[in-house]
Structures are given as structure tokens and as C-alpha cells.
Design a protein around this motif. Sequence first.
Motif, PDB file in Angstrom:
ATOM      1  N   ALA A  73     -24.365 -42.203  52.482  1.00 15.56           N
ATOM      2  CA  ALA A  73     -23.542 -41.101  51.987  1.00 15.56           C
ATOM      3  C   ALA A  73     -24.344 -40.168  51.097  1.00 15.56           C
ATOM      4  N   CYS A  74     -23.740 -39.047  50.776  1.00 11.19           N
ATOM      5  CA  CYS A  74     -24.314 -38.112  49.811  1.00 11.19           C
ATOM      6  C   CYS A  74     -24.548 -38.869  48.508  1.00 11.19           C
ATOM      7  N   VAL A  75     -25.672 -38.629  47.864  1.00 12.33           N
ATOM      8  CA  VAL A  75     -26.014 -39.381  46.663  1.00 12.33           C
ATOM      9  C   VAL A  75     -25.454 -38.735  45.405  1.00 12.33           C
ATOM     10  N   ARG A  76     -25.491 -37.405  45.313  1.00  9.01           N
ATOM     11  CA  ARG A  76     -25.035 -36.718  44.103  1.00  9.01           C
ATOM     12  C   ARG A  76     -24.058 -35.599  44.458  1.00  9.01           C
ATOM     13  N   ILE A  77     -22.977 -35.524  43.673  1.00  9.15           N
ATOM     14  CA  ILE A  77     -21.960 -34.495  43.890  1.00  9.15           C
ATOM     15  C   ILE A  77     -21.620 -33.870  42.537  1.00  9.15           C
ATOM     16  N   PRO A  78     -21.797 -32.553  42.401  1.00  6.34           N
ATOM     17  CA  PRO A  78     -21.442 -31.905  41.139  1.00  6.34           C
ATOM     18  C   PRO A  78     -19.922 -31.779  40.974  1.00  6.34           C
ATOM     19  N   SER A  79     -19.483 -31.692  39.726  1.00  3.18           N
ATOM     20  CA  SER A  79     -18.075 -31.458  39.442  1.00  3.18           C
ATOM     21  C   SER A  79     -17.630 -30.176  40.128  1.00  3.18           C
ATOM     22  N   GLY A  80     -16.440 -30.222  40.738  1.00  2.00           N
ATOM     23  CA  GLY A  80     -15.880 -29.039  41.386  1.00  2.00           C
ATOM     24  C   GLY A  80     -16.323 -28.849  42.823  1.00  2.00           C
ATOM     25  N   LYS A  81     -17.269 -29.647  43.305  1.00  2.00           N
ATOM     26  CA  LYS A  81     -17.771 -29.500  44.674  1.00  2.00           C
ATOM     27  C   LYS A  81     -17.169 -30.577  45.571  1.00  2.00           C
ATOM     28  N   GLY A  82     -16.702 -30.177  46.737  1.00  2.00           N
ATOM     29  CA  GLY A  82     -16.131 -31.129  47.683  1.00  2.00           C
ATOM     30  C   GLY A  82     -14.861 -31.755  47.148  1.00  2.00           C
ATOM     31  N   VAL A  83     -14.349 -32.724  47.882  1.00  2.00           N
ATOM     32  CA  VAL A  83     -13.099 -33.385  47.496  1.00  2.00           C
ATOM     33  C   VAL A  83     -13.326 -34.246  46.252  1.00  2.00           C
ATOM     34  N   CYS A  84     -14.447 -34.964  46.207  1.00  2.00           N
ATOM     35  CA  CYS A  84     -14.733 -35.823  45.050  1.00  2.00           C
ATOM     36  C   CYS A  84     -14.921 -35.004  43.779  1.00  2.00           C
ATOM     37  N   GLY A  85     -15.721 -33.953  43.854  1.00  2.00           N
ATOM     38  CA  GLY A  85     -15.954 -33.109  42.689  1.00  2.00           C
ATOM     39  C   GLY A  85     -14.698 -32.404  42.221  1.00  2.00           C
ATOM     40  N   THR A  86     -13.815 -32.059  43.154  1.00  2.00           N
ATOM     41  CA  THR A  86     -12.545 -31.421  42.811  1.00  2.00           C
ATOM     42  C   THR A  86     -11.633 -32.412  42.095  1.00  2.00           C
ATOM     43  N   ALA A  87     -11.621 -33.666  42.552  1.00  2.00           N
ATOM     44  CA  ALA A  87     -10.806 -34.694  41.886  1.00  2.00           C
ATOM     45  C   ALA A  87     -11.227 -34.848  40.427  1.00  2.00           C
ATOM     46  N   ILE A  88     -12.534 -34.804  40.169  1.00  3.37           N
ATOM     47  CA  ILE A  88     -13.040 -34.906  38.794  1.00  3.37           C
ATOM     48  C   ILE A  88     -12.687 -33.645  38.001  1.00  3.37           C
ATOM     49  N   ALA A  89     -12.926 -32.479  38.582  1.00  2.11           N
ATOM     50  CA  ALA A  89     -12.687 -31.213  37.875  1.00  2.11           C
ATOM     51  C   ALA A  89     -11.211 -31.036  37.516  1.00  2.11           C
ATOM     52  N   GLU A  90     -10.322 -31.441  38.436  1.00  2.00           N
ATOM     53  CA  GLU A  90      -8.885 -31.268  38.208  1.00  2.00           C
ATOM     54  C   GLU A  90      -8.239 -32.475  37.535  1.00  2.00           C
ATOM     55  N   GLY A  91      -8.938 -33.606  37.546  1.00  2.00           N
ATOM     56  CA  GLY A  91      -8.382 -34.813  36.937  1.00  2.00           C
ATOM     57  C   GLY A  91      -7.182 -35.359  37.658  1.00  2.00           C
ATOM     58  N   LYS A  92      -7.120 -35.135  38.984  1.00  2.00           N
ATOM     59  CA  LYS A  92      -5.977 -35.662  39.747  1.00  2.00           C
ATOM     60  C   LYS A  92      -6.402 -36.036  41.158  1.00  2.00           C
ATOM     61  N   THR A  93      -5.618 -36.926  41.740  1.00  2.00           N
ATOM     62  CA  THR A  93      -5.883 -37.409  43.097  1.00  2.00           C
ATOM     63  C   THR A  93      -5.854 -36.255  44.082  1.00  2.00           C
ATOM     64  N   GLN A  94      -6.794 -36.285  45.001  1.00  2.00           N
ATOM     65  CA  GLN A  94      -6.859 -35.319  46.093  1.00  2.00           C
ATOM     66  C   GLN A  94      -6.576 -36.065  47.395  1.00  2.00           C
ATOM     67  N   ARG A  95      -5.448 -35.746  48.028  1.00  2.00           N
ATOM     68  CA  ARG A  95      -5.125 -36.326  49.341  1.00  2.00           C
ATOM     69  C   ARG A  95      -5.225 -35.196  50.342  1.00  2.00           C
ATOM     70  N   VAL A  96      -6.230 -35.273  51.226  1.00  2.00           N
ATOM     71  CA  VAL A  96      -6.547 -34.174  52.128  1.00  2.00           C
ATOM     72  C   VAL A  96      -6.271 -34.608  53.566  1.00  2.00           C
ATOM     73  N   ALA A  97      -5.295 -33.965  54.191  1.00  2.00           N
ATOM     74  CA  ALA A  97      -4.902 -34.314  55.560  1.00  2.00           C
ATOM     75  C   ALA A  97      -5.962 -33.934  56.584  1.00  2.00           C
ATOM     76  N   ASP A  98      -6.656 -32.824  56.339  1.00  2.00           N
ATOM     77  CA  ASP A  98      -7.696 -32.343  57.245  1.00  2.00           C
ATOM     78  C   ASP A  98      -8.843 -31.790  56.400  1.00  2.00           C
ATOM     79  N   VAL A  99      -9.945 -32.544  56.339  1.00  2.00           N
ATOM     80  CA  VAL A  99     -11.053 -32.138  55.471  1.00  2.00           C
ATOM     81  C   VAL A  99     -11.672 -30.812  55.896  1.00  2.00           C
ATOM     82  N   HIS A 100     -11.503 -30.442  57.151  1.00  2.00           N
ATOM     83  CA  HIS A 100     -12.070 -29.182  57.629  1.00  2.00           C
ATOM     84  C   HIS A 100     -11.314 -27.973  57.086  1.00  2.00           C
TER      85      HIS A 100
END
Length: 159
Positions: A73-100
Motif C-alpha cells: 500500500a501507499c506508505v505516507r498520506i498527508p492530512s486532507g489527501k485521499g479518503v484516509c487523509g480526509t478522515a483525519i482532517a475532518e475527524g470523522k468516519t468516511q464511508r465512500v460508496a464509489d472511490v472513483h
Amino acid sequence: MFNVEHYNGTKEQNYDLLLKQLKALIEDEPDQVANLANASSLLNQFLDKVNWVGFYIWKQDQLVLGPFQGLPACVRIPSGKGVCGTAIAEGKTQRVADVHEFPGHIACDAASQSEIVVPMYKDGNIFGVLDIDSPVKERFDETDEKYIEQFARLVEQYI
């Protein structure tokens, strides 16, 4: 191990049993890496139609790959980037039905179609995220979200 879709109980009963198994597995182990590794393995065995289950740990203002089950997998993800970074930036669960359809999605595995990411905390500070990918669109529903969040909260108690 059992699979959420193949156990004879309701989905909720199956998740309750998973949470009991998780607690039994990690409650007496003080090592953080061991607990994260076993938690990702347990969840990977429990859930069907998933292709990646694991943790990213918050270090030096970015998420860094932790214990996981799945393809590299990707090794490093900045805050606010991608689904993982967005979960950290917003402080809430991200449930994404279609990642595209998710703006800025980071495609570590081209097979992934849906994703759920739960931010995790230790002593009131960001610890990281629990990240689960699926090769199926709309894989995760509200019940999955509720119990995956409970799973993450239980892991937080033993890290």
C-alpha cells in the motif's frame, strides 16, 4: 474464524461476536504493533468482499502505513489527501460508496471500488486510521459503519 455473511446470526449478532473476539485477542497484550496486526487480521477474516484492511499511524504530521492485510500500500498520506487523509482532517468516519467519485482519491490498489476509514485517537490526540477497502461498490452500509467504528474504539483502548 467466521465471516459476517456466513455466520448463522444476524449481522449485528455477528459483529457483537467479532467485538468479543477482538477484546479477547488484544486485552492482555501490551504491544501496540501486535494488537494492530491481530486486529487487522481478525477483521480481514471476518469481513467478506474486502481486499485491504489495516491501519495508518499518525507520525510527524502525516499518516504512515502500519499493520495491514492485503497488497502493498501507499506508505505516507498527508492530512486532507485521499479518503484516509480526509478522515483525519475532518475527524470523522468516511464511508465512500464509489472511490472513483471521491475527489482526490489515492488509488493504492486499482481493484478498490469502495472504502471506509475511521479516525482513531489515543489520549485525546490523533493516533491514525482504520482503513478498509473493497473491490465492490457500495460494500459498506450503516450497520458496517456503526460496528467498524466500535471495532476501532475497542482497538484504541489497547494501543
